[in-house]
Design a protein around this motif. Sequence first.
Motif, PDB file in Angstrom:
ATOM      1  N   UNK A   1    -110.118 -34.785  26.741  1.00  0.00           N
ATOM      2  CA  UNK A   1    -111.418 -34.213  27.102  1.00  0.00           C
ATOM      3  C   UNK A   1    -112.028 -33.510  25.889  1.00  0.00           C
ATOM      4  N   UNK A   2    -111.222 -32.709  25.224  1.00  0.00           N
ATOM      5  CA  UNK A   2    -111.698 -31.980  24.048  1.00  0.00           C
ATOM      6  C   UNK A   2    -112.093 -32.942  22.930  1.00  0.00           C
ATOM      7  N   UNK A   3    -111.304 -34.005  22.746  1.00  0.00           N
ATOM      8  CA  UNK A   3    -111.641 -35.002  21.718  1.00  0.00           C
ATOM      9  C   UNK A   3    -112.985 -35.658  22.016  1.00  0.00           C
ATOM     10  N   UNK A   4    -113.200 -36.021  23.282  1.00  0.00           N
ATOM     11  CA  UNK A   4    -114.468 -36.659  23.666  1.00  0.00           C
ATOM     12  C   UNK A   4    -115.632 -35.729  23.343  1.00  0.00           C
ATOM     13  N   UNK A   5    -115.534 -34.487  23.795  1.00  0.00           N
ATOM     14  CA  UNK A   5    -116.638 -33.539  23.582  1.00  0.00           C
ATOM     15  C   UNK A   5    -116.842 -33.220  22.103  1.00  0.00           C
ATOM     16  N   UNK A   6    -115.759 -32.963  21.382  1.00  0.00           N
ATOM     17  CA  UNK A   6    -115.882 -32.656  19.944  1.00  0.00           C
ATOM     18  C   UNK A   6    -116.455 -33.847  19.172  1.00  0.00           C
ATOM     19  N   UNK A   7    -116.069 -35.053  19.556  1.00  0.00           N
ATOM     20  CA  UNK A   7    -116.596 -36.248  18.886  1.00  0.00           C
ATOM     21  C   UNK A   7    -118.096 -36.360  19.090  1.00  0.00           C
ATOM     22  N   UNK A   8    -118.537 -36.202  20.326  1.00  0.00           N
ATOM     23  CA  UNK A   8    -119.977 -36.289  20.603  1.00  0.00           C
ATOM     24  C   UNK A   8    -120.729 -35.199  19.853  1.00  0.00           C
TER      25      UNK A   8
ATOM     26  N   UNK B   1    -113.921 -45.856  20.166  1.00  0.00           N
ATOM     27  CA  UNK B   1    -113.393 -46.220  18.853  1.00  0.00           C
ATOM     28  C   UNK B   1    -113.096 -44.981  18.015  1.00  0.00           C
ATOM     29  N   UNK B   2    -113.922 -43.952  18.141  1.00  0.00           N
ATOM     30  CA  UNK B   2    -113.746 -42.734  17.357  1.00  0.00           C
ATOM     31  C   UNK B   2    -112.501 -41.948  17.728  1.00  0.00           C
ATOM     32  N   UNK B   3    -112.086 -42.031  18.988  1.00  0.00           N
ATOM     33  CA  UNK B   3    -110.921 -41.250  19.415  1.00  0.00           C
ATOM     34  C   UNK B   3    -109.715 -42.136  19.741  1.00  0.00           C
ATOM     35  N   UNK B   4    -109.822 -43.433  19.464  1.00  0.00           N
ATOM     36  CA  UNK B   4    -108.738 -44.391  19.716  1.00  0.00           C
ATOM     37  C   UNK B   4    -108.294 -44.386  21.176  1.00  0.00           C
ATOM     38  N   UNK B   5    -109.272 -44.486  22.045  1.00  0.00           N
ATOM     39  CA  UNK B   5    -109.005 -44.523  23.492  1.00  0.00           C
ATOM     40  C   UNK B   5    -109.798 -45.689  24.073  1.00  0.00           C
ATOM     41  N   UNK B   6    -109.314 -46.280  25.145  1.00  0.00           N
ATOM     42  CA  UNK B   6    -110.027 -47.375  25.790  1.00  0.00           C
ATOM     43  C   UNK B   6    -111.303 -46.861  26.452  1.00  0.00           C
ATOM     44  N   UNK B   7    -112.400 -47.595  26.307  1.00  0.00           N
ATOM     45  CA  UNK B   7    -113.670 -47.205  26.916  1.00  0.00           C
ATOM     46  C   UNK B   7    -113.524 -47.078  28.436  1.00  0.00           C
ATOM     47  N   UNK B   8    -112.796 -47.984  29.035  1.00  0.00           N
ATOM     48  CA  UNK B   8    -112.598 -47.955  30.484  1.00  0.00           C
ATOM     49  C   UNK B   8    -111.857 -46.690  30.922  1.00  0.00           C
ATOM     50  N   UNK B   9    -110.896 -46.243  30.139  1.00  0.00           N
ATOM     51  CA  UNK B   9    -110.165 -45.011  30.453  1.00  0.00           C
ATOM     52  C   UNK B   9    -111.097 -43.811  30.386  1.00  0.00           C
ATOM     53  N   UNK B  10    -111.942 -43.779  29.381  1.00  0.00           N
ATOM     54  CA  UNK B  10    -112.907 -42.683  29.270  1.00  0.00           C
ATOM     55  C   UNK B  10    -113.818 -42.667  30.489  1.00  0.00           C
ATOM     56  N   UNK B  11    -114.333 -43.843  30.855  1.00  0.00           N
ATOM     57  CA  UNK B  11    -115.247 -43.948  31.994  1.00  0.00           C
ATOM     58  C   UNK B  11    -114.581 -43.571  33.310  1.00  0.00           C
ATOM     59  N   UNK B  12    -113.352 -44.025  33.523  1.00  0.00           N
ATOM     60  CA  UNK B  12    -112.678 -43.840  34.809  1.00  0.00           C
ATOM     61  C   UNK B  12    -111.949 -42.505  34.938  1.00  0.00           C
ATOM     62  N   UNK B  13    -111.387 -42.003  33.846  1.00  0.00           N
ATOM     63  CA  UNK B  13    -110.530 -40.822  33.922  1.00  0.00           C
ATOM     64  C   UNK B  13    -111.224 -39.552  33.454  1.00  0.00           C
ATOM     65  N   UNK B  14    -111.908 -39.613  32.325  1.00  0.00           N
ATOM     66  CA  UNK B  14    -112.423 -38.394  31.700  1.00  0.00           C
ATOM     67  C   UNK B  14    -113.871 -38.073  32.058  1.00  0.00           C
TER      68      UNK B  14
END
Length: 165
Positions: A88-95, A111-124
């Motif tokens: 969560x912190x990585x997503x927010x800090x990246x943006x 791509x910036x945080x090395x996480x799957x786009x689907x995981x970001x959409x579904x989980x975070x």
Amino acid sequence: MYRLDFYDRASLEKITERSARILQVKADEEGLKEIARRARGTPRVANRLLKRVRDYAQVKADGTITQEVAKTALSQLGVDPIGLDEIDHKVLHTIIEKFNGGPVGLDTIAASISEEAETITDVYEPYLMQLGFLERTPRGRMATRLAYEHLGLPYNKKPPQGTLL
């Protein structure tokens, strides 16, 4: 189509209390409330955190989950007081830091945080949006003033011309 809502804190407190009984975990009410508070509105997360805090209490404390034990354990696990974790912190800090608060596309964030786009959409994203920390716009994701405040970062974005405050 079915829609799943997050659980309220009182429900999560009952779930953690019941799970503690089933797992035969010694815990006081305030310790279980601390776990429920950080469970992101999700029973599965509450149960996972309960097990991790139980393990910490058995190794580093006297085996009982108190509020202080729960706070320390969860902090060491990287779960902040409102349930945000490292991703969560990585997503927010990246943006905020790499893309000036957005808008930025989902694939770029992934791509910036090395996480799957689907995981970001579904989980975070659902929890970040529920907190009011993230907005989805036609141009991409944007961090809100609340996200900046939670992270302790200065908010200096100006609203677009013609926007009412």
